[in-house]
Design a protein around this motif. Sequence first.
Motif, PDB file in Angstrom:
ATOM      1  N   GLU A  29      76.722   4.343  53.585  1.00  0.00           N
ATOM      2  CA  GLU A  29      78.015   3.671  53.670  1.00  0.00           C
ATOM      3  C   GLU A  29      78.004   2.339  54.422  1.00  0.00           C
ATOM      4  OE1 GLU A  29      81.164   6.225  54.938  1.00  0.00           O
ATOM      5  OE2 GLU A  29      80.503   7.896  53.689  1.00  0.00           O
ATOM      6  N   VAL A  30      77.157   2.202  55.432  1.00  0.00           N
ATOM      7  CA  VAL A  30      77.183   0.960  56.216  1.00  0.00           C
ATOM      8  C   VAL A  30      75.822   0.266  56.237  1.00  0.00           C
ATOM      9  CG1 VAL A  30      79.093   1.655  57.688  1.00  0.00           C
ATOM     10  CG2 VAL A  30      76.765   2.294  58.338  1.00  0.00           C
ATOM     11  N   GLY A  31      74.932   0.571  55.295  1.00  0.00           N
ATOM     12  CA  GLY A  31      73.609  -0.036  55.256  1.00  0.00           C
ATOM     13  C   GLY A  31      73.692  -1.556  55.134  1.00  0.00           C
ATOM     14  N   ILE A  32      72.693  -2.239  55.697  1.00  0.00           N
ATOM     15  CA  ILE A  32      72.723  -3.704  55.733  1.00  0.00           C
ATOM     16  C   ILE A  32      72.244  -4.333  54.427  1.00  0.00           C
ATOM     17  CG2 ILE A  32      72.486  -3.757  58.229  1.00  0.00           C
ATOM     18  CD1 ILE A  32      69.527  -4.463  57.862  1.00  0.00           C
ATOM     19  N   GLY A  33      71.527  -3.601  53.593  1.00  0.00           N
ATOM     20  CA  GLY A  33      71.122  -4.097  52.289  1.00  0.00           C
ATOM     21  C   GLY A  33      70.134  -5.249  52.330  1.00  0.00           C
ATOM     22  N   LEU A  34      69.925  -5.880  51.163  1.00  0.00           N
ATOM     23  CA  LEU A  34      68.952  -6.959  51.020  1.00  0.00           C
ATOM     24  C   LEU A  34      69.291  -8.143  51.913  1.00  0.00           C
ATOM     25  CD1 LEU A  34      67.501  -8.207  47.645  1.00  0.00           C
ATOM     26  CD2 LEU A  34      68.321  -9.833  49.315  1.00  0.00           C
ATOM     27  N   LEU A  35      70.558  -8.486  51.992  1.00  0.00           N
ATOM     28  CA  LEU A  35      70.969  -9.625  52.817  1.00  0.00           C
ATOM     29  C   LEU A  35      70.664  -9.370  54.281  1.00  0.00           C
ATOM     30  CD1 LEU A  35      72.381 -12.340  53.188  1.00  0.00           C
ATOM     31  CD2 LEU A  35      74.573 -11.122  53.241  1.00  0.00           C
ATOM     32  N   GLY A  36      70.943  -8.165  54.746  1.00  0.00           N
ATOM     33  CA  GLY A  36      70.687  -7.837  56.139  1.00  0.00           C
ATOM     34  C   GLY A  36      69.213  -7.843  56.479  1.00  0.00           C
ATOM     35  N   VAL A  37      68.389  -7.301  55.595  1.00  0.00           N
ATOM     36  CA  VAL A  37      66.945  -7.293  55.826  1.00  0.00           C
ATOM     37  C   VAL A  37      66.407  -8.716  55.852  1.00  0.00           C
ATOM     38  CG1 VAL A  37      64.710  -6.578  54.894  1.00  0.00           C
ATOM     39  CG2 VAL A  37      66.642  -4.986  54.857  1.00  0.00           C
ATOM     40  N   SER A  38      66.862  -9.552  54.934  1.00  0.00           N
ATOM     41  CA  SER A  38      66.433 -10.951  54.902  1.00  0.00           C
ATOM     42  C   SER A  38      66.785 -11.654  56.200  1.00  0.00           C
ATOM     43  CB  SER A  38      67.098 -11.674  53.725  1.00  0.00           C
ATOM     44  OG  SER A  38      66.756 -11.075  52.497  1.00  0.00           O
ATOM     45  N   LEU A  39      67.988 -11.430  56.663  1.00  0.00           N
ATOM     46  CA  LEU A  39      68.425 -12.053  57.908  1.00  0.00           C
ATOM     47  C   LEU A  39      67.630 -11.528  59.097  1.00  0.00           C
ATOM     48  CD1 LEU A  39      70.430 -13.988  59.218  1.00  0.00           C
ATOM     49  CD2 LEU A  39      72.042 -12.090  59.403  1.00  0.00           C
TER      50      LEU A  39
ATOM     51  N   SER B  77      62.677 -13.202  47.199  1.00  0.00           N
ATOM     52  CA  SER B  77      61.519 -12.439  46.722  1.00  0.00           C
ATOM     53  C   SER B  77      61.464 -10.963  47.088  1.00  0.00           C
ATOM     54  CB  SER B  77      60.227 -13.113  47.205  1.00  0.00           C
ATOM     55  OG  SER B  77      60.165 -13.143  48.624  1.00  0.00           O
ATOM     56  N   ILE B  78      62.436 -10.432  47.816  1.00  0.00           N
ATOM     57  CA  ILE B  78      62.404  -8.984  48.052  1.00  0.00           C
ATOM     58  C   ILE B  78      62.348  -8.206  46.730  1.00  0.00           C
ATOM     59  CG2 ILE B  78      63.796  -7.016  48.828  1.00  0.00           C
ATOM     60  CD1 ILE B  78      64.531  -8.582  51.303  1.00  0.00           C
ATOM     61  N   PRO B  79      63.100  -8.591  45.705  1.00  0.00           N
ATOM     62  CA  PRO B  79      63.000  -7.846  44.441  1.00  0.00           C
ATOM     63  C   PRO B  79      61.634  -7.951  43.765  1.00  0.00           C
ATOM     64  CG  PRO B  79      65.049  -9.091  44.527  1.00  0.00           C
ATOM     65  CD  PRO B  79      64.193  -9.577  45.657  1.00  0.00           C
TER      66      PRO B  79
ATOM     67  N   LEU C 100      65.796 -19.714  59.221  1.00  0.00           N
ATOM     68  CA  LEU C 100      66.605 -19.713  58.008  1.00  0.00           C
ATOM     69  C   LEU C 100      65.735 -19.801  56.762  1.00  0.00           C
ATOM     70  CD1 LEU C 100      69.613 -21.957  59.075  1.00  0.00           C
ATOM     71  CD2 LEU C 100      69.610 -19.486  58.726  1.00  0.00           C
ATOM     72  N   ALA C 101      64.627 -20.543  56.864  1.00  0.00           N
ATOM     73  CA  ALA C 101      63.714 -20.632  55.725  1.00  0.00           C
ATOM     74  C   ALA C 101      63.131 -19.273  55.390  1.00  0.00           C
ATOM     75  CB  ALA C 101      62.588 -21.627  56.024  1.00  0.00           C
ATOM     76  N   LEU C 102      62.754 -18.507  56.411  1.00  0.00           N
ATOM     77  CA  LEU C 102      62.191 -17.181  56.156  1.00  0.00           C
ATOM     78  C   LEU C 102      63.259 -16.242  55.591  1.00  0.00           C
ATOM     79  CD1 LEU C 102      59.610 -15.525  56.280  1.00  0.00           C
ATOM     80  CD2 LEU C 102      60.293 -14.759  58.563  1.00  0.00           C
ATOM     81  N   THR C 103      64.496 -16.410  56.050  1.00  0.00           N
ATOM     82  CA  THR C 103      65.594 -15.630  55.477  1.00  0.00           C
ATOM     83  C   THR C 103      65.735 -15.921  53.989  1.00  0.00           C
ATOM     84  OG1 THR C 103      66.811 -15.614  57.575  1.00  0.00           O
ATOM     85  CG2 THR C 103      68.089 -15.204  55.571  1.00  0.00           C
ATOM     86  N   LEU C 104      65.711 -17.194  53.617  1.00  0.00           N
ATOM     87  CA  LEU C 104      65.830 -17.588  52.217  1.00  0.00           C
ATOM     88  C   LEU C 104      64.668 -17.067  51.388  1.00  0.00           C
ATOM     89  CD1 LEU C 104      67.188 -19.118  49.930  1.00  0.00           C
ATOM     90  CD2 LEU C 104      66.077 -21.214  50.748  1.00  0.00           C
TER      91      LEU C 104
END
Length: 243
Positions: free
Chosen positions: A32-42, A178-180, A169-173
């Motif tokens: 229900e509250v997982g951070i998902g792909l965006l959270g992992v990237s950040l 590319s996570i998928p 921020l570059a590593l976040t992008l």
Amino acid sequence: MNSQKYAAELIGTFWLTFGGCGSAVLAAAFPEVGIGLLGVSLAFGLTVLTMAYAIGHVSGCHLNPAVTVGLAAGGRFPASQILPYVVAQVLGAILGALVLYLIASGAPGFDAAASGFAANGYGAHSPGGYSMGAGFLAEVVLTALFLFIIMGATHGRAPVGFAPIAIGLALTLVHLISIPVTNTSVNPARSTGPALFVGGWALGQLWLFWVAPLIGGALGGIVYRWLSPQPDAPVVGGVRSPG
């Protein structure tokens, strides 16, 4: 002293692996509250940003064999220091993965191999089923561009004090892209830590996550050195060198 630089790289790469991979293993899909792909990237970006401010003045805050090789190729880092930096980074990543494994094992039914444990992969082990060729190309290009940004952000003529933000921020992008594809490596040390605990396919595919990022890192460093040479090379990594 060199021993302090190596210790800083070990601690920093521990933080990158534990923080970045930890966000994927422990928090990405939490009900229900997982951070998902965006959270992992950040999370991956934040590990580099925070450590760049913490240890950039000590070791340059490479945290990544591809960054170390790329900076050497770009004329910003002595080749004689590549091996000890890489050893420290790999040890830090393994320790980070070990602590993460011990924490994750506290949940009922946890299995590192079954969960994937944030390991990098291609083909059947790519989150999106991407081929080996696609994964290799993504890792080369994204690592090259990551190095290109590092070289530019830490150039002697760049605004002082903002390099860690641009690099984080570059590593976040990079992760958002590319996570998928490969679950995002661009860092051989980060890939090695989780792979040791997954074993099997993860170790069998680990070669790609050494070869492609190292090629990409060298290319990024060489291209930026040609584009905007800095003969005095006052930068060794995440921030300006103290010397």
